[in-house]
Design an enzyme around this catalytic site. Structure first.
Site, PDB file in Angstrom:
ATOM      1  CG  ASP A   1      28.183   1.321  22.937  1.00  0.00           C
ATOM      2  OD1 ASP A   1      29.383   1.594  23.019  1.00  0.00           O
ATOM      3  OD2 ASP A   1      27.518   0.887  23.889  1.00  0.00           O
TER       4      ASP A   1
ATOM      5  CG  HIS B   1      31.784   0.659  25.504  1.00  0.00           C
ATOM      6  ND1 HIS B   1      30.480   1.023  25.268  1.00  0.00           N
ATOM      7  CD2 HIS B   1      31.865   0.426  26.836  1.00  0.00           C
ATOM      8  CE1 HIS B   1      29.810   1.019  26.403  1.00  0.00           C
ATOM      9  NE2 HIS B   1      30.626   0.661  27.378  1.00  0.00           N
TER      10      HIS B   1
ATOM     11  CB  SER C   1      28.976  -0.498  29.696  1.00  0.00           C
ATOM     12  OG  SER C   1      28.987   0.880  29.582  1.00  0.00           O
TER      13      SER C   1
END
Length: 1374
Positions: free
Chosen positions: A120, A347, A533
């Site tokens: 990620d 994220h 996600s």
């Protein structure tokens, strides 16, 4: 990927097509930038629910072989109401997948013993809940930057002096802590611009804070400067004296400069120094962050607590309290490379938190598997915003295998050209099949249309692709909707299957939102994000619970058996068979999957590979059957299915492969449509069988079926394999004009209407109208259109439409005739929630089309026009062609190619093969500033569906300043005039592939300015471009009748000077415009509903008319000409001599003296002698050398008749007189030689004055008006040198503009010697701005010197930071 930063490709966060990016107190809202390529769009999801209004025949579908589960298995609740406990639980959903029940029943199976690799944007080790596991072990085992974006070149080695100081790479003197062990005494140094390590969001916050402090300092200095100017003006009301005027001007220039600096302020950020050394056991790292701190005693290198590679001690640092940004370090290649690892978006931390966070005091906010451990593999490149690169993906897989991870989670991806194909897919297959990693990835956020799953999660067989689900509890708690939906559902934006080759696309679903930990630099502990996600780590955490249980119970872990357990125990979401295309097999259930795995512990771990091809054909093969086009639905088709059991690499031949034999019963969900044999005996070598699909009796619309195999001896195992059959039987539009409408559609939150329409042959665009009625509160709709064409990414058009009240809205979009188009209309899942009214929608589609015989046109560079045939097959259309050329592509071959093996273990594949790197170097020049984009047609626009590993480019100037970087998706960059180097970095393990690319053609694509855009003309006659007659404007095309027109080439005199032969001018051409377009619209082809590419190959340049003209015969005698030739040859020999050592300088002196005695008044010779003296680098006696320069300059000046020269330039010459023009050029050369001699003489005199210290104090003006008076009264000072300097300067003034970029430095020097530093700074700044060539370092060093003399410390700091940007010592690492 899709990421929380909009300027790059975004991680799989859900999309908002409407709202701006910002961090909300409970939600991350994202607006996608209109990308230059198709990406998974992020959508904001703030509202709730879906229900279906149509009644459809239900077909039984196999989902779970294990019965059980209550009505709330998927979060469905009626009259749902939250309390504090359920509210907290909804923020980190676990109940939906049975994780809470499972952990409650098995407290020690909470992920313990499981390691997850998070591919990620990077994980913050300081984030809440990510320090320890539930059993007290370190949560994060390693933190890696796989992209190289944080790499620092630390190959430079220095030694400490007697005071313990070392020179830092930035130029700062650094004091090392005497307690640090360094047996070798060698210190590796490097530096980094700290903003390169920060996200755009953090950088923006720091810039605001730093700007505020800088403004305060600058305002204080402005106040001082204004005060000094005021005092001077008060004392000298009428400053008549020239020196007083100059003094006043100097004070005013200081004020002006400070004010201009405030306007042009551009903070490039502080520079941090890094020091690396080996302490005898491990590599250590210390960072000097003084430039980040306000307190000069903070951030010193010696006070830094040294770090080592994170996996060794698991320690991290924080740059400063202001940024609150955590970082870790890793050292590679024996101390030559330092990797400073930061995250490039919140994220990754959020994803890791969903999967594994552990909060001892807040257990309700724990991640799904709080006992699991993590390694962070940063695949988002900070140089590209946060987009993934091939390098990052490959290194991440290497790290996952090296760390013996059990699971990989990857919440990145994009649409793909080919499913289940590419270099990364090959490496993933190896990791899954050989190393038994379970790979979980997000399916994408491009729904609600079908065939929108992205790579790699939704398109790769060895990856578990996860869709996003929202439960009533999540809607009410995390999303804060006013009324929870009655049952759980898939988010509207979650991508749907099937893939282009018929695979289901989505494997399972999991909760797609959570309020989870985020990095400390966000200045909050957690935030809401939603998207696939988030669904992927939720599923990954659930799988970690399963693996934890399997390990504890001594059951072998296989990604094959885990996937089968998940698929066969999932709870269906929705009641229709085709819902599987949205949700996969359903909402995963951890507890049921665990029971399944325990029951099947003795069953061989096998993956049943399915290959399907139409009978009679061997290609293409597919993984499912997808009948999408009208022709495929008009008759029965027979298909051959090959089932091949695949064991993990290393399986025993005798114990596993030979005994494998299964009796399989085949089931079809509808024998009337899908017919197959009843039984199949399957052995290790596989078996093929035929099936027949008969869609002829189906109604129009979407139909989904499955053929699945059940073990006759163990039917409890459920389907061993499934063959998805998707049929979209399109509507045929037969009306003319071609129009299709559907009315009175009823929508509730989350409802999706799909229409499949066979686009009529001849249609090229659609004009649609959407009319809404019957509702109260605002409604938001997604309107998507998708067509599938061979070897193309799905052709998708999308729009988000918001209706605040009943209204009509119009759209237009391009289509491909003869191909099925899906039109998906969806009311957003939470739009209109809480309202009791349905939305009524009427939708009308009108097809338009102008067909041409050549869609993409190439003009070959000749004067001939191109003939185009146009026809309208459907209805009368207005033919109104428009064409422009708006870009130019110039091809380049590399000037150098370097192939090398990468030395670090992070670039060694699990197979032990080392990755190779090919660096190609290209050179290009811009005659003026331009917006450019590098293009490599072979490699661009593919990350996953390419067999090449990675690419990365870097554009730099002669000073090594990097202006642009990029990879597979290049972006445009604004570059100033100058010469540039582009380095293209390619990686692969196979040397032969890289060898073939050593002469790779690269294009520099340049966007033309509006004034240079070429609008092409159309003609009705073939001679029109030359004769200028027969211009064509428009006409009406009637069905059945073709019309021909001619497209003329651009006028040769309009071709740009930078259009070399072989370059290509690019643009667009269109033939029709919208039926409702207003008058005057339609002239820009790219704004018309459909346009095509047009290109023009630039022909050879026309011959220069003057070239080849014979020069006039010389009137000189042969002997005179021979003498001149000999003289010039001797001068050429002199200029070729070097000055590197004393012997060479002695030879040069002898020859120059000899030539001077032979040609004492020959100015070109004397100018070359002066040039030779100036070229000497190492001079011991500077004053002596300056005197030599002065003498040589005087000889040049004395050799020139200045009166004659002045007289010549006072008269005009006749430009038609060839002899006069030649003489003019000669006189201009002489003038330039005179000016250069005077200029160099002035610099040498100034240098002597400086070395002797004969100049006024610089503080005289800065101390106020009284000191300014002294400067004004003192005049130029006493002494012969100053007088000679002034005389030289005044003489130079007669011939050239002394403040120009070429000679201005002498003006600066003069102002400095008079103490007028403000004026000197103004002149210098003007020179810098006027100079369009790459910046000259000496000018900026002079600027720094002036600022230091004046005492403006805040500007000194600012300019020093910029020096590292403009003049880096070397190019950064790839």
């Amino acid at each position: 990927m899709q990421n929380a930063v909009v300027l790059c490709k975004l991680p799989y966060l859900p999309p908002s097509r409407l709202l701006p990016l910002h961090y909300h107190h409970h939600s991350l809202i994202i607006r996608p930038k209109k990308p230059s390529r198709e990406r998974r769009r992020p959508r904001e999801t703030e509202w709730s629910d879906r229900s279906r209004t149509s009644s459809v025949r239900i077909r039984a579908m196999p989902c779970s072989a294990i019965s059980g589960g209550g009505s709330d298995g998927n979060g469905s609740l009626r009259n749902f109401k939250l309390n504090e406990s359920t509210f907290l639980a909804s923020l980190m959903p676990k109940k939906e997948i049975g994780a809470d029940r499972f952990v409650e029943a098995h407290p020690n199976y909470d992920g313990r013993g499981v390691v997850i690799a998070i591919f990620d944007s990077g994980v913050d080790p300081a984030a809440a809940g990510l320090q320890v596991t539930s059993d007290g072990k370190p949560k994060i085992l390693d933190v890696l930057d796989c992209t190289g974006s944080g790499d620092v070149d630390t190959s430079k080695v220095v030694k400490a002096d007697e005071n313990g100081c070392i020179p830092g790479a930035s130029g700062a003197s650094l004091h090392v802590n005497s307690s640090w062990k360094n047996p070798s005494g060698e210190w590796h140094v490097g530096y980094k611009l700290v903003y390169e390590l920060f996200t755009d969001t953090l950088t923006s916050r720091l810039k605001r804070e730093r700007r505020k402090k800088w403004d305060e300092q600058n305002q204080e200095e402005i106040a001082k400067a204004v005060k000094h100017l005021h005092e001077f003006d008060q004392k000298h009301i009428r400053a008549e004296d020239a020196n007083l005027k100059r003094a006043q001007e100097d004070l005013q220039n200081r004020v002006d400069y400070l004010q201009k600096q405030a306007d042009s302020y551009d903070d490039k950020g502080p520079v941090i120094d890094a020091v690396v050394w080996h302490d005898g056991e491990v590599w250590r790292v210390a960072i000097d962050t003084q430039t980040l701190e306000d307190d000069p005693d903070c951030g010193k290198l010696a006070d830094f607590v040294p770090l080592t590679n994170y996996r060794i001690e698991r320690k991290y640092g924080v740059f400063s309290k202001l940024d609150a940004c955590t970082f870790v370090v890793n050292v590679y290649d024996e101390g030559k490379i330092l990797s400073i690892v930061t995250d490039c978006s919140p994220h990754g931390t959020h994803v890791a938190g969903i999967a594994t966070a552990f909060h001892a005091k807040e257990p309700m906010l724990n991640g799904v598997a709080p006992g699991a451990q993590v390694i962070s593999c940063k695949i988002g490149d900070a140089r590209l915003g946060s987009m993934e690169t091939g390098t990052g993906l490959t290194r991440a897989l290497i790290a996952a295998v090296e760390h013996k991870c059990d699971l990989i989670n990857m919440s990145y991806g994009e649409p793909a050209l080919l499913p289940n194909y590419g270099r990364f897919v090959d490496l993933v297959n190896e990791a899954v099949n050989k190393h038994r990693l379970v790979f979980v990835s997000s399916a994408g956020n491009s729904g609600p249309a079908l065939s929108t799953v992205g790579a790699p999660g939704g398109t790769t067989s060895s990856i578990i692709g996860v869709g996003a689900y929202v439960s009533p509890a999540m809607a009410a708690g995390a999303h804060c909707v006013v009324e929870a939906p009655g049952e759980g559902l898939e988010y509207t934006w979650s991508s749907r299957g099937p893939t282009a080759d018929g695979d289901l696309g989505v494997c399972i679903s999991a909760p797609g939102a959570a309020i989870a930990p985020v990095p400390t630099w966000t200045l909050q502990r957690r935030m809401l994000m939603n998207g696939t996600s988030m669904a992927s780590p939720s599923a990954c955490g659930g799988i970690a619970l399963l693996i934890s249980a399997l390990k504890a119970e001594g059951i072998s872990v296989s990604p094959y058996s885990v996937r089968k357990a998940l698929e066969n125990t999932s709870v269906p979401v929705g009641s229709l068979p085709e819902d599987k295309l949205s949700t996969g097999q359903g909402l995963m259930q951890v507890d049921k999957a665990h029971e399944y795995l325990k029951q099947s512990r003795d069953v061989p771990s096998v993956w049943y590979q399915i290959k399907i091809y139409q009978s009679g054909k061997t290609t293409p093969t597919s993984r499912g059957i997808y009948l999408r086009e009208a022709s495929a639905c008009q008759q029965s088709t027979e298909w051959t299915v090959q089932v091949e059991p695949k064991f993990h690499e290393g399986a025993s031949n005798l114990e596993e492969l030979v005994p494998f034999e299964e009796c399989i019963e085949l089931y079809s969900t509808d024998n009337a449509v899908v017919r197959a044999p009843e039984f199949l005996l399957l052995t290790h070598n596989g078996r093929s069988f035929n099936i027949v699909v008969n869609p002829t009796n189906l109604s129009e619309g979407l139909h989904y079926y499955e053929l699945y195999g059940i073990d006759c001896k163990a039917p409890w195992r459920g389907p061993l394999f499934r063959i998805p059959i998707t049929i979209t039987k399109p509507i045929t539009v037969i009306s003319r004009p071609p129009l299709y409408s559907f009315s009175k559609l009823s929508f509730l939150p989350g409802h999706i209407e799909r229409r499949f329409i066979e686009v009529p042959l001849g249609a090229t665009w659609v004009e649609a109208t959407m009319q809404t009625s019957g509702f109260d509160t605002t409604r938001r709709f997604f309107v998507d259109s998708v067509q599938l064409c061979p070897l193309q990414r799905p052709r998708k058009w999308e729009s988000v439409v918001t209706f605040s009240s009943p209204a009509a809205k119009s759209f237009s979009f391009p289509v491909v005739g003869g191909q099925t188009m899906e039109l998906a209309i969806a009311q957003f899942w939470s739009s209109g929630i809480g309202s009791n009214e349905t939305t009524c929608v009427d939708f009308e589609i009108v097809f338009h089309g102008i067909n041409v015989n050549k869609e993409e046109l190439v003009l070959d560079g000749s004067e001939a026009p191109v003939r185009i045939e146009a026809e309208a097959l459907l209805a009368s259309e207005k033919l109104a062609p428009a064409a422009t050329l708006s870009k130019i592509r110039i091809p380049y071959r590399p000037v150098a190619a370097e192939l090398c093996s990468l030395p670090t273990d992070r670039d060694k594949l699990p197979s032990e093969k080392r990755i190779l790197a090919l660096t190609l170097t290209y050179k290009f020049k811009l005659e003026d500033g331009a917006e450019v984009k590098p293009q490599v047609p072979l490699l661009n626009n593919r990350i996953y569906d390419t067999k090449f590993e990675s690419q990365f480019y870097m554009i730099s100037d002669a000073n090594k300043r990097v202006y642009a970087t990029g990879e597979a998706y290049p972006s445009s960059s604004k570059l100033p005039k100058g010469e540039y180097t582009l380095q293209l970095y390619l990686r692969h393990e196979n040397m032969q592939y890289l060898e073939k690319l050593k002469q790779l053609v690269l294009f520099i694509e340049r966007k033309l300015e509006e004034k240079d855009v070429m609008r092409l003309s159309f003609f009705s006659q073939p001679d029109g471009p030359v004769m200028g007659n027969g211009a064509y404007k428009s006409s009406v095309l009637v069905p059945g009748k073709k019309e021909a027109i001619y497209l003329g080439p651009p006028s040769k005199d309009k071709l740009l000077k930078f259009s070399p032969q072989g370059s290509v001018l690019l643009g667009a051409i269109s033939y029709g415009k919208l039926s409702y377009a207003e008058k005057g619209q339609g002239k820009d082809p790219q704004k018309n509903p459909v346009s095509y590419q047009i290109s023009y190959i630039v022909p050879p340049n026309k011959m220069d008319e003057d070239k080849g003209k014979g020069s006039s015969a010389s009137t000189k005698a042969v002997s005179e000409r021979l003498e001149e030739e000999v003289r010039d040859a001797k001068i050429k020999v002199l200029t070729s001599l070097k000055h590197d050592d004393e012997e060479e300088r002695s030879e040069w002196n002898k020859l120059s003296t000899s030539l001077k005695s032979e040609y004492p008044k020959h100015t070109p010779l004397l100018a070359k002698i002066l040039e030779g003296l100036l070229s000497r680098n190492s001079v011991e006696d500077k004053i002596c050398h300056d005197k030599e320069v002065i003498d040589a300059a005087n000889e040049v000046v004395d050799s020139i008749d200045r009166d004659e020269l002045a007289k010549f330039f006072s008269l005009r010459t006749d430009p038609e007189d060839e002899e006069a023009e030649k003489n003019k050029k000669k006189m201009e050369t002489t003038r330039d030689q005179l000016a250069e001699a005077l200029y160099q003489k002035g610099l040498a005199l100034a240098d002597i004055l400086s070395l002797q210290g004969d100049k006024p104090s610089a503080s005289e003006v800065t101390e106020g008006s009284k000191e300014a008076d002294k400067t004004a009264d003192s005049g130029p000072g006493s002494g012969g040198l100053l007088d000679r300097f002034e005389d030289t300067f005044k003489e130079l003034q007669k011939w050239v503009e002394v403040k120009s970029s070429k000679y201005g430095i002498l003006s600066v020097t003069r102002e400095k010697h008079h103490g007028r530093l403000g004026t000197a700074l103004k002149v210098l700044n003007d020179i810098i701005q006027e100079n369009t060539e790459p910046p000259k370092k000496k000018l900026y060093e002079e600027k720094l010197s002036l600022l230091e003399e004046i005492g403006w410390q805040h500007l000194v700091t600012y300019e020093r930071q910029w020096m590292h940007v403009r003049f880096p010592p070397s190019l950064p690492l790839f």
